[in-house]
Design an enzyme around this catalytic site. Structure first.
Site, PDB file in Angstrom:
ATOM      1  N   CYS A 167     -23.460  25.072  13.331  1.00  0.00           N
ATOM      2  CA  CYS A 167     -24.634  24.301  12.904  1.00  0.00           C
ATOM      3  C   CYS A 167     -24.189  22.898  12.498  1.00  0.00           C
ATOM      4  O   CYS A 167     -23.387  22.729  11.581  1.00  0.00           O
ATOM      5  CB  CYS A 167     -25.308  24.988  11.722  1.00  0.00           C
ATOM      6  SG  CYS A 167     -26.689  24.021  11.075  1.00  0.00           S
ATOM      7  N   GLU A 221     -32.178   9.811 -33.251  1.00  0.00           N
ATOM      8  CA  GLU A 221     -32.355   8.389 -32.927  1.00  0.00           C
ATOM      9  C   GLU A 221     -32.945   8.266 -31.533  1.00  0.00           C
ATOM     10  O   GLU A 221     -32.790   9.185 -30.712  1.00  0.00           O
ATOM     11  CB  GLU A 221     -31.000   7.682 -32.989  1.00  0.00           C
ATOM     12  CG  GLU A 221     -30.070   8.123 -31.873  1.00  0.00           C
ATOM     13  CD  GLU A 221     -28.597   7.812 -32.131  1.00  0.00           C
ATOM     14  OE1 GLU A 221     -28.015   8.431 -33.040  1.00  0.00           O
ATOM     15  OE2 GLU A 221     -28.058   6.968 -31.411  1.00  0.00           O
ATOM     16  N   ASP A 266     -33.527   3.574 -22.908  1.00  0.00           N
ATOM     17  CA  ASP A 266     -33.502   3.670 -21.452  1.00  0.00           C
ATOM     18  C   ASP A 266     -32.940   2.381 -20.864  1.00  0.00           C
ATOM     19  O   ASP A 266     -33.683   1.504 -20.429  1.00  0.00           O
ATOM     20  CB  ASP A 266     -34.914   3.953 -20.934  1.00  0.00           C
ATOM     21  CG  ASP A 266     -34.890   4.446 -19.499  1.00  0.00           C
ATOM     22  OD1 ASP A 266     -33.788   4.689 -18.971  1.00  0.00           O
ATOM     23  OD2 ASP A 266     -35.974   4.572 -18.906  1.00  0.00           O
ATOM     24  N   CYS A 311     -29.876  23.885  14.458  1.00  0.00           N
ATOM     25  CA  CYS A 311     -29.037  24.487  15.494  1.00  0.00           C
ATOM     26  C   CYS A 311     -29.712  25.657  16.191  1.00  0.00           C
ATOM     27  O   CYS A 311     -29.145  26.228  17.130  1.00  0.00           O
ATOM     28  CB  CYS A 311     -27.694  24.934  14.905  1.00  0.00           C
ATOM     29  SG  CYS A 311     -27.803  26.369  13.832  1.00  0.00           S
ATOM     30  N   TYR A 343     -24.507   2.812 -30.485  1.00  0.00           N
ATOM     31  CA  TYR A 343     -24.826   4.149 -30.997  1.00  0.00           C
ATOM     32  C   TYR A 343     -23.632   5.106 -30.978  1.00  0.00           C
ATOM     33  O   TYR A 343     -23.766   6.262 -31.339  1.00  0.00           O
ATOM     34  CB  TYR A 343     -25.997   4.775 -30.249  1.00  0.00           C
ATOM     35  CG  TYR A 343     -25.876   4.761 -28.733  1.00  0.00           C
ATOM     36  CD1 TYR A 343     -24.868   5.467 -28.086  1.00  0.00           C
ATOM     37  CD2 TYR A 343     -26.775   4.044 -27.950  1.00  0.00           C
ATOM     38  CE1 TYR A 343     -24.740   5.447 -26.711  1.00  0.00           C
ATOM     39  CE2 TYR A 343     -26.665   4.017 -26.568  1.00  0.00           C
ATOM     40  CZ  TYR A 343     -25.647   4.722 -25.963  1.00  0.00           C
ATOM     41  OH  TYR A 343     -25.521   4.704 -24.601  1.00  0.00           O
ATOM     42  N   LYS A 395     -27.558  14.388 -33.000  1.00  0.00           N
ATOM     43  CA  LYS A 395     -26.093  14.524 -33.056  1.00  0.00           C
ATOM     44  C   LYS A 395     -25.703  15.189 -34.374  1.00  0.00           C
ATOM     45  O   LYS A 395     -26.296  14.871 -35.416  1.00  0.00           O
ATOM     46  CB  LYS A 395     -25.422  13.136 -33.009  1.00  0.00           C
ATOM     47  CG  LYS A 395     -25.744  12.350 -31.750  1.00  0.00           C
ATOM     48  CD  LYS A 395     -25.203  10.927 -31.805  1.00  0.00           C
ATOM     49  CE  LYS A 395     -25.667  10.155 -30.571  1.00  0.00           C
ATOM     50  NZ  LYS A 395     -25.433   8.719 -30.653  1.00  0.00           N
ATOM     51  N   LYS A 406     -35.761  15.018 -24.300  1.00  0.00           N
ATOM     52  CA  LYS A 406     -36.462  14.041 -23.469  1.00  0.00           C
ATOM     53  C   LYS A 406     -37.971  14.111 -23.685  1.00  0.00           C
ATOM     54  O   LYS A 406     -38.521  15.175 -23.961  1.00  0.00           O
ATOM     55  CB  LYS A 406     -36.168  14.311 -21.979  1.00  0.00           C
ATOM     56  CG  LYS A 406     -34.696  14.323 -21.617  1.00  0.00           C
ATOM     57  CD  LYS A 406     -34.045  12.965 -21.695  1.00  0.00           C
ATOM     58  CE  LYS A 406     -34.418  12.086 -20.543  1.00  0.00           C
ATOM     59  NZ  LYS A 406     -33.659  12.333 -19.325  1.00  0.00           N
ATOM     60  N   ASP A 440       0.830  -1.208   0.000  1.00  0.00           N
ATOM     61  CA  ASP A 440       0.000   0.000   0.000  1.00  0.00           C
ATOM     62  C   ASP A 440       0.863   1.256   0.000  1.00  0.00           C
ATOM     63  O   ASP A 440       0.557   2.239  -0.664  1.00  0.00           O
ATOM     64  CB  ASP A 440      -0.905   0.022   1.233  1.00  0.00           C
ATOM     65  CG  ASP A 440      -2.069  -0.942   1.078  1.00  0.00           C
ATOM     66  OD1 ASP A 440      -2.879  -1.042   2.004  1.00  0.00           O
ATOM     67  OD2 ASP A 440      -2.142  -1.602   0.021  1.00  0.00           O
ATOM     68  N   ALA A 441       1.956   1.199   0.780  1.00  0.00           N
ATOM     69  CA  ALA A 441       2.813   2.387   0.878  1.00  0.00           C
ATOM     70  C   ALA A 441       3.455   2.700  -0.470  1.00  0.00           C
ATOM     71  O   ALA A 441       3.526   3.855  -0.890  1.00  0.00           O
ATOM     72  CB  ALA A 441       3.883   2.168   1.934  1.00  0.00           C
ATOM     73  N   CYS A 456     -33.078  28.000  12.272  1.00  0.00           N
ATOM     74  CA  CYS A 456     -32.574  26.740  11.725  1.00  0.00           C
ATOM     75  C   CYS A 456     -33.081  25.574  12.574  1.00  0.00           C
ATOM     76  O   CYS A 456     -32.880  25.574  13.792  1.00  0.00           O
ATOM     77  CB  CYS A 456     -31.048  26.766  11.720  1.00  0.00           C
ATOM     78  SG  CYS A 456     -30.338  25.172  11.279  1.00  0.00           S
ATOM     79  N   CYS A 513     -29.468  29.403   7.231  1.00  0.00           N
ATOM     80  CA  CYS A 513     -29.083  29.358   8.639  1.00  0.00           C
ATOM     81  C   CYS A 513     -27.826  30.212   8.805  1.00  0.00           C
ATOM     82  O   CYS A 513     -26.895  30.128   8.007  1.00  0.00           O
ATOM     83  CB  CYS A 513     -28.790  27.904   9.017  1.00  0.00           C
ATOM     84  SG  CYS A 513     -27.800  27.714  10.500  1.00  0.00           S
ATOM     85  N   LYS A 545     -33.496   7.572 -27.674  1.00  0.00           N
ATOM     86  CA  LYS A 545     -32.628   7.472 -26.506  1.00  0.00           C
ATOM     87  C   LYS A 545     -33.100   6.248 -25.736  1.00  0.00           C
ATOM     88  O   LYS A 545     -34.216   6.222 -25.199  1.00  0.00           O
ATOM     89  CB  LYS A 545     -32.751   8.736 -25.650  1.00  0.00           C
ATOM     90  CG  LYS A 545     -31.831   8.727 -24.454  1.00  0.00           C
ATOM     91  CD  LYS A 545     -31.800  10.102 -23.814  1.00  0.00           C
ATOM     92  CE  LYS A 545     -30.725  10.226 -22.763  1.00  0.00           C
ATOM     93  NZ  LYS A 545     -30.805   9.263 -21.685  1.00  0.00           N
ATOM     94  N   ASP A 600       0.796   4.177  -2.653  1.00  0.00           N
ATOM     95  CA  ASP A 600       0.523   5.574  -2.305  1.00  0.00           C
ATOM     96  C   ASP A 600       1.625   6.498  -2.794  1.00  0.00           C
ATOM     97  O   ASP A 600       1.369   7.612  -3.245  1.00  0.00           O
ATOM     98  CB  ASP A 600       0.349   5.723  -0.791  1.00  0.00           C
ATOM     99  CG  ASP A 600      -0.936   5.059  -0.323  1.00  0.00           C
ATOM    100  OD1 ASP A 600      -1.016   4.700   0.854  1.00  0.00           O
ATOM    101  OD2 ASP A 600      -1.835   4.885  -1.159  1.00  0.00           O
TER     102      ASP A 600
HETATM  103  S1  IVH Z   1     -24.817   9.149 -27.360  1.00  0.00           S
HETATM  104  C1  IVH Z   1     -20.989  11.511 -25.749  1.00  0.00           C
HETATM  105  N1  IVH Z   1     -27.008   7.962 -28.089  1.00  0.00           N
HETATM  106  O1  IVH Z   1     -27.903   8.403 -22.604  1.00  0.00           O
HETATM  107  C2  IVH Z   1     -22.310  10.913 -25.420  1.00  0.00           C
HETATM  108  N2  IVH Z   1     -26.512   8.040 -25.763  1.00  0.00           N
HETATM  109  O2  IVH Z   1     -27.887  10.837 -21.028  1.00  0.00           O
HETATM  110  C3  IVH Z   1     -22.573   9.665 -26.178  1.00  0.00           C
HETATM  111  N3  IVH Z   1     -28.147   6.868 -24.365  1.00  0.00           N
HETATM  112  O3  IVH Z   1     -24.752   7.950 -21.188  1.00  0.00           O
HETATM  113  C4  IVH Z   1     -23.909   9.135 -25.888  1.00  0.00           C
HETATM  114  N4  IVH Z   1     -29.451   6.202 -25.992  1.00  0.00           N
HETATM  115  O4  IVH Z   1     -26.135   5.872 -21.783  1.00  0.00           O
HETATM  116  C5  IVH Z   1     -26.236   8.325 -27.052  1.00  0.00           C
HETATM  117  N5  IVH Z   1     -28.880   6.890 -28.868  1.00  0.00           N
HETATM  118  C6  IVH Z   1     -28.120   7.247 -27.858  1.00  0.00           C
HETATM  119  C7  IVH Z   1     -28.450   6.909 -26.542  1.00  0.00           C
HETATM  120  C8  IVH Z   1     -27.620   7.339 -25.511  1.00  0.00           C
HETATM  121  C9  IVH Z   1     -29.256   6.185 -24.688  1.00  0.00           C
HETATM  122  C10 IVH Z   1     -27.670   7.075 -22.996  1.00  0.00           C
HETATM  123  C11 IVH Z   1     -26.203   6.847 -22.762  1.00  0.00           C
HETATM  124  C12 IVH Z   1     -25.676   8.146 -22.213  1.00  0.00           C
HETATM  125  C13 IVH Z   1     -26.921   8.769 -21.690  1.00  0.00           C
HETATM  126  C14 IVH Z   1     -26.789  10.273 -21.606  1.00  0.00           C
END
Ligand code: IVH
Length: 709
Positions: A455, A123, A127, A434, A233, A297, A321, A42-43, A431, A449, A125, A46
C-alpha cells in the site's frame, strides 16, 4: 591524538568525553548556524556526533540533558541561530472538565503521600508564544523561543526591543533564566493590523500569530516597531534558587523588574482553584489580551521537585483550558486518509470557516461509527447526547471546534438542516490507496488496509515515521523530502533500505543528479548524504522504534532493546516466539510488554514481505547494542520489588525514581528479583525473598544506595 575506542572507556572517561563532545558540537553548531562561519568540516562534525551517539549507547545513564544527539534540525526556522536550552522547555498537561482538576489534586496528593494542607497557584494561561531569557551576571545574554522544547531560535536582538524585557537586572543570581509568554494586546493587535492593511502588507489572523510573526523577524528593527509585551511565569536554569515557593519566586521576578500576571493567586484545593478559574474566565473579555485557560501549579518548590516530570509535562502543574470555540459550516466531502498502520481515517472537507481566529477547512471525523451512526456490530444508533455517533452525511451542517493546536474536530451535526436526498456515507471496505481489503477487527473502531507494504499510503507514512525524530532522525530528510523521493522515478525511496542506497544510486546515475534538482545544490546534497551516512550506525532502541511496528512506540522499543541488548538476540526472539514457547514467555515477561505488542511484533517478523524489508534495511546498518547494565546507577538493569510501607516517599514516587535510575520495578518477588526494599509491615513478599535468598534492605539503605539519603 586518536580518541580511545568507545568500548574501552571507563565511566569517568565517558563522562568527560560526553561533556567535551557536547561543548565542541555546540561550538560547531554556533559557528555554522549563527555566525555562518563553519570551523570544522562536515565529516569532522559527523564524526563528533557519531562518537557522542556511540558513547551514549554504551552508557545510556550518562546521556546529558543537553545531549547533542537530541538537537534536531527542522524545528527551527532558517535564519535564526539554534540554541539548545540548558533546561528543556516543557508543555503542560491539559484539563478540560472540572473533575480533571480534582483528579489533578488527588494525583499530586497520592504521588507525594501528602494529606496535609497543600497550596497551588492559579494564574491565566497567556495565549502567546513562550520565550526563555538567559541572564548572566545580571545581563541579558540570550533570548530563545521554545522551538521543539530542546532547541529554540536565538531571538536575543529582537527580545531586547521589547519594553517588558529588561536588558539588565539587579540583584539576580549569576545565572537566571526567566521564562514567560510574549503576547500582543487586543488594542495593539487591531492598530497593527490597521497599519499593515493601510500599507498593503499582510494582516494577522489573531494576536498570537501577530506576536509570533513580530518576534521572529530577522530584522530586529521590525520587531522594535511592533508592540510586544511579556509576562514572566516560570524559570529555567538558575545558579541559586529564587525562593521556596512558586508564589514567592514569581514575586522575586517581579522585583527584578519583570511583568507578572496580577491575577496570580494562591488556592488551597480544587474548590478554590475552580473559583479562581471562574473569576478569571469572567474577566476574560475585558483583560485586553488573549488567554486560553488557567494554569495551576503546586506552590511548594520542594514538592514540585519531588513530583518531577513525565516525558514532556510536569506532574506539578496543569492547564485548565477554557471551552474550545465552535463554528458551524457545511460538510462538502469526506475523504479517507490511510495512515502508517493502515488505519482508514475519515477527514471532513469543509466550507472554510473561522474558528478561534484560524480558518479551518479540514477536520477529523474520528472513525466509521462516528459518521455512520453504527456500532461495531453494525447496528444503527442514533446520534447520542455524548457525541459518540452522529449519522453525518455529505451536505450536512456540522459544528467544528479547535482546541489548542490540535487538528480541528467535527463535534456535532444539525439534522434539521439536512439537505434533501442526503444519503448515509458509505465507508469504503477496500483501501482507497491500494485496493486491498480493509478489515475491522472485533471491538476495534478502526478499519485497516490489509495491503501492508504494497500500500503506497502505508509505505510513505512508514518512511516518514522511519526518519522522524525518535527514529532515524536524518537531517535534511523530513516528511517533505520523503514525499518527493517516494514519487521520484529516477531516485526512488520506497523502503527504509532505499534511504541508505540513495548516495550510491545517485553516483551511479550520470544524468539527473540530485544536486541539479530544484532546491538542491552541491553542498546540500553532500550534507544530506553525510547525515544519512552518520545514521548508518544506530542504537538498537532507535532501530526497533523506527520499524514502525504497531504498538511498538518509543518506550516499548527502549524496553525491548534493554532486554535483548543486540539486534541478533532481538531478531532471533521475534522470529521464534509464539504462544506457548520459551521465547514467547520471555517476551511477554518483560515488564511493559503485553500480548498485543508481542503479537504485533512476531507477526511483523513472520510476514515475508515485512521480513524482506527489515533484512534489507539491517544489511545496510551497524546496530549498536544497548547495554542494560552499563550505567553509573547502582540499580540499573536490576529488578526491584518494594513491599511494606515506605515512610519517606510514596510507592509511585519510589517507582518513578527507581525507573529513572534504570531499574525495573516488579510487583511480586520471583527468582528474577535482584533486590527487595522492605518497609514496616512487609509480609509475604519479604518472606518469599528470604526464601529465595534475595537481598532485602530497608528504605534508608535504599536511599543511601541511590545516593539520596
Ligand atoms: S508554566 C513546565 N504558566 O503554555 C511548564 N505556561 O501549554 C512551564 N503558558 O509552553 C509552563 N501561560 O508557553 C506556564 N502562566 C503560564 C502560562 C504558560 C501560557 C504556555 C507556555 C507553555 C504552554 C503549555
Amino acid at each position: 591524538m586518536e580518541p580511545k575506542p568507545v568500548d574501552q572507556l571507563t565511566m569517568d572517561e565517558a563522562l568527560a568525553d560526553l561533556a567535551d563532545l557536547a561543548a565542541r558540537i555546540a561550538a560547531a553548531n554556533e559557528a555554522y548556524h549563527t555566525r555562518d562561519a563553519p570551523e570544522i568540516s562536515d565529516a569532522e562534525y559527523d564524526a563528533l556526533k557519531l562518537r557522542n551517539a556511540e558513547i551514549e549507547a554504551r552508557f545510556p545513564a550518562l546521556k546529558r540533558a543537553d545531549s547533542p544527539s537530541d538537537v534536531v534540525g527542522g524545528a527551527v526556522a532558517e535564519g535564526f541561530g539554534k540554541v539548545a536550552h540548558a533546561v528543556r522547555m516543557l508543555s503542560l498537561e491539559n484539563a478540560f472538565a472540572e473533575v480533571d482538576v480534582a483528579d489533578f489534586v488527588d494525583r499530586v496528593r497520592k504521588y507525594l503521600g501528602h494529606a496535609g494542607p497543600l497550596l497551588f497557584t492559579a494564574e491565566p494561561k497567556i495565549d502567546g508564544l513562550s520565550l526563555s531569557l538567559r541572564y548572566e551576571a545580571g545581563r541579558l545574554v540570550q533570548a530563545a523561543t521554545r522551538g521543539d522544547g530542546e532547541v529554540g531560535e536565538n531571538v536575543t536582538d529582537n527580545a531586547l526591543t521589547i519594553d517588558d524585557i529588561p536588558a539588565r537586572v539587579d540583584g539576580a543570581p549569576q545565572v537566571l533564566e526567566v521564562r514567560g509568554e510574549v503576547y500582543m494586546s487586543h488594542a495593539d493587535f487591531a492598530a497593527l493590523n490597521a497599519r499593515q492593511a493601510a500599507a498593503g502588507d499582510r494582516t494577522f489572523a489573531n494576536p498570537r500569530n501577530a506576536a509570533a510573526g513580530s518576534l521572529r523577524q530577522l530584522d530586529a528593527t521590525i520587531t522594535a516597531a511592533r508592540p510586544l509585551r511579556f509576562f514572566a511565569y516560570s524559570w529555567g536554569q538558575l545558579s541559586e534558587p529564587l525562593a521556596a515557593t512558586q508564589f514567592d519566586a514569581i514575586a522575586r521576578l517581579r522585583a527584578f523588574g519583570f511583568q507578572t500576571n496580577p491575577l496570580t493567586s494562591l488556592c488551597d484545593g480544587p474548590e478554590a482553584l475552580l473559583a479562581q478559574y471562574r473569576a478569571i474566565e469572567a474577566q476574560r473579555a475585558t483583560l485586553g489580551y488573549d488567554i486560553d485557560g488557567v494554569v495551576y501549579k503546586v506552590n511548594d518548590l520542594a514538592l514540585q521537585h519531588r513530583l518531577g516530570f513525565r516525558s514532556s509535562t510536569p506532574r506539578w502543574a496543569i492547564a485548565h483550558k477554557f471551552p474550545a470555540e465552535l463554528a458551524w459550516t457545511r460538510l462538502e466531502a469526506i475523504d479517507i486518509q490511510v495512515g502508517r498502520t493502515g488505519a482508514l481515517s475519515p477527514v471532513a472537507r469543509l466550507t472554510p470557516v473561522t474558528v478561534g481566529g484560524v480558518v479551518v477547512s479540514n477536520a477529523t471525523l474520528h472513525n466509521e461509527d462516528y459518521i455512520a451512526g453504527r456500532d461495531s456490530r453494525g447496528n444503527t444508533i442514533r446520534p447520542d447526547e455524548n457525541g459518540k455517533s452522529k449519522d453525518i452525511r455529505i451536505g450536512d451542517w456540522v459544528q467544528v471546534y479547535r482546541a489548542g493546536d490540535v487538528i480541528p474536530k467535527v463535534a456535532d451535526v444539525d439534522l434539521s438542516q439536512r439537505p434533501e436526498g442526503a444519503f448515509p456515507f458509505v465507508f469504503p471496505q477496500v483501501c482507497p490507496e491500494c485496493g486491498s481489503p480493509a478489515h475491522r477487527e472485533e471491538g476495534d473502531a478502526v478499519r485497516r488496509c490489509t495491503g501492508g507494504l504494497i500500500c503506497p499510503a502505508q509505505g510513505i507514512e512508514r518512511l516518514k515515521h522511519f526518519v522522524s525524530r525518535g527514529a532515524f532522525d536524518i537531517d535534511g530528510l523530513g516528511a517533505k523530502q520523503i514525499e518527493m523521493f517516494f514519487a521520484d522515478p529516477d531516485l526512488p525511496v520506497k523502503t527504509p533500505a532505499d534511504v541508505f542506497t540513495l548516495a550510491a544510486r545517485d553516483s551511479a546515475n550520470p544524468l539527473k543528479k540530485l544536486k541539479n534538482r530544484d532546491g538542491y545544490g552541491e553542498t546540500s546534497v553532500a550534507k544530506l548524504f553525510a547525515a544519512i551516512e552518520a545514521r548508518r550506525t544506530i542504537p538498537l532502541d532507535r532501530l526497533i522504534f523506527a520499524l514502525g511496528i504497531r504498538h511498538a512506540g518509543e518506550a516499548a522499543a527502549g524496553l525491548l532493546a534493554r532486554h535483548y541488548g543486540t539486534w541478533g538476540a532481538f531478531e532471533a526472539a521475534m522470529t521464534t516466539a509464539e504462544p506457548g514457547n520459551v521465547a514467547w514467555a520471555e517476551l511477554t515477561a518483560i515488564d511493559g510488554v503485553g500480548e498485543t505488542l508481542a503479537t504485533s511484533l512476531t507477526e511483523a517478523f513472520r510476514n515475508p514481505a515485512e521480513r524482506v524489508a527489515i533484512d534489507a534495511l539491517v544489511a545496510q546498518l551497524t546496530v549498536l547494542p544497548v547495554a542494560a547494565a552499563a550505567s553509573d546507577s547502582p540499580v540499573a538493569g536490576q529488578t526491584i520489588v518494594f513491599t511494606g510501607t515506605l515512610e519517606r516517599m510514596t510507592r509511585a514516587e519510589a517507582k518513578a525514581r527507581a525507573e529513572a535510575l534504570g531499574a525495573k520495578v516488579a510487583g511480586s518477588v520471583s527468582a528474577k528479583t535482584d533486590l527487595v526494599i522492605a518497609g514496616p509491615g512487609a509480609g509475604s513478599k519479604a518472606k518469599e525473598a528470604e526464601k529465595l535468598g534475595i537481598k532485602i534492605i530497608d528504605e534508608d539503605a535504599w536511599l543511601a544506595l541511590i545516593g539520596q539519603a
